[in-house]
Design an enzyme around this catalytic site. Structure first.
Site, mmCIF file in Angstrom:
data_model
loop_
_atom_site.group_PDB
_atom_site.id
_atom_site.type_symbol
_atom_site.label_atom_id
_atom_site.label_comp_id
_atom_site.label_asym_id
_atom_site.label_seq_id
_atom_site.Cartn_x
_atom_site.Cartn_y
_atom_site.Cartn_z
ATOM 1 N N SER A 132 -2.024 57.736 128.991
ATOM 2 C CA SER A 132 -1.208 57.813 127.788
ATOM 3 C C SER A 132 -1.936 57.042 126.701
ATOM 4 O O SER A 132 -2.797 56.201 127.002
ATOM 5 C CB SER A 132 0.163 57.181 128.050
ATOM 6 O OG SER A 132 0.862 56.931 126.848
ATOM 7 N N TYR A 145 5.350 49.672 131.068
ATOM 8 C CA TYR A 145 4.706 50.991 131.032
ATOM 9 C C TYR A 145 3.296 50.871 130.468
ATOM 10 O O TYR A 145 2.335 51.428 131.031
ATOM 11 C CB TYR A 145 5.559 51.931 130.181
ATOM 12 C CG TYR A 145 5.031 53.338 130.053
ATOM 13 C CD1 TYR A 145 5.212 54.268 131.071
ATOM 14 C CD2 TYR A 145 4.382 53.747 128.892
ATOM 15 C CE1 TYR A 145 4.737 55.572 130.943
ATOM 16 C CE2 TYR A 145 3.913 55.041 128.747
ATOM 17 C CZ TYR A 145 4.099 55.948 129.775
ATOM 18 O OH TYR A 145 3.620 57.240 129.638
#
Length: 247
Positions: A132, A145
């Site tokens: 990501s 995350y």
């Protein structure tokens, strides 16, 4: 398109979103694809769409299950560690259990996928982790995350250095905010917590992209296909941002 004819591919998290899009595209390119995930109905729905698709219900955080999966599949050419999950909270309110959940699925799951996939990988094979832009920068309220995704990028770079002499490439895809069910769940969470409309919450994510829109799963898939196609052998150890220029 048959550029991947007879190639054997494993894609984790293949029941929806980017994983499902990749599975169908790789099957269309001629590969034999196994998708994995925890929800049998979702996997079955994707697998029913192409004769080159099959599936296995497996939790990527279960070491014994991942070992058994790759031993059963045998030799493979392409492994894509795509399974992931996202939860948000200010760091001061992030529980240790939440921290562990984010690391387990987003980092340990990638580790197990790449480790077991590597054991079965043919020389000249391809390992890809879907990370990501959160692996390249920080975002507020998703510290766990971001930490996990930064770990994925580090893991990819380290493994790439190990496998280069076997003509095996290892790369990370780093999409920005992408139009997937995972993002839709984040939008719903914002709506529930703030009272914003769905449109207002969604625009928050789209506005981070200089193009003013969300990334599409197809754009991520196209990058994966390129990494697995001809003349991509010199692309190794990279974290490729698919974000419209987000910095």
């Amino acid at each position: 398109m048959t550029q991947l004819k007879d190639k054997r591919v494993v894609i984790t998290g293949g029941g929806s979103g980017i994983g499902a899009d990749m599975a169908l595209a790789f099957a269309e390119a001629g590969a034999q694809v196994t998708i994995t995930g925890r929800r049998e109905s979702a996997l079955q729905s994707v697998a029913d769409q192409h004769s080159h698709l099959d599936f296995a219900v497996v939790d990527v955080t279960d070491e014994a299950a991942m070992v058994a999966l790759f031993e059963e599949i045998g030799r493979v050419d392409i492994v894509i560690a795509n399974a992931g999950a996202a939860e948000s909270a200010p760091l001061a309110k992030t529980s240790f259990e939440q921290w562990q959940r984010m690391l387990n699925v987003n980092l340990s799951g990638v580790f197990l996928t790449l480790r077991e996939g590597l054991k079965q990988l043919n020389d000249g094979g391809r390992l890809i982790a879907v990370a990501s832009t959160a692996g390249l920068k920080g975002y507020a309220y998703v510290g766990a995350y971001c930490a996990a995704k930064h770990g994925v990028v580090g893991l990819v770079r380290s493994l790439a250095a190990e496998t280069a002499t076997r003509n095996i490439t290892v790369n990370a895809l780093c999409p920005g905010f992408t139009d997937t069910p995972l993002l839709a769940a984040s939008v719903d969470n914002i709506v529930a917590k703030t009272g914003q409309s769905t449109e207002q919450a969604a625009s928050h994510f789209a506005s981070t992209n200089p193009t003013g829109r969300l990334v599409t799963p197809a754009e991520v898939t196209a990058t994966a296909l390129w990494l697995c196609g001809p003349n991509s052998g010199a692309i190794n150890g990279q974290a490729i941002s698919i974000s419209g220029g987000e910095v």
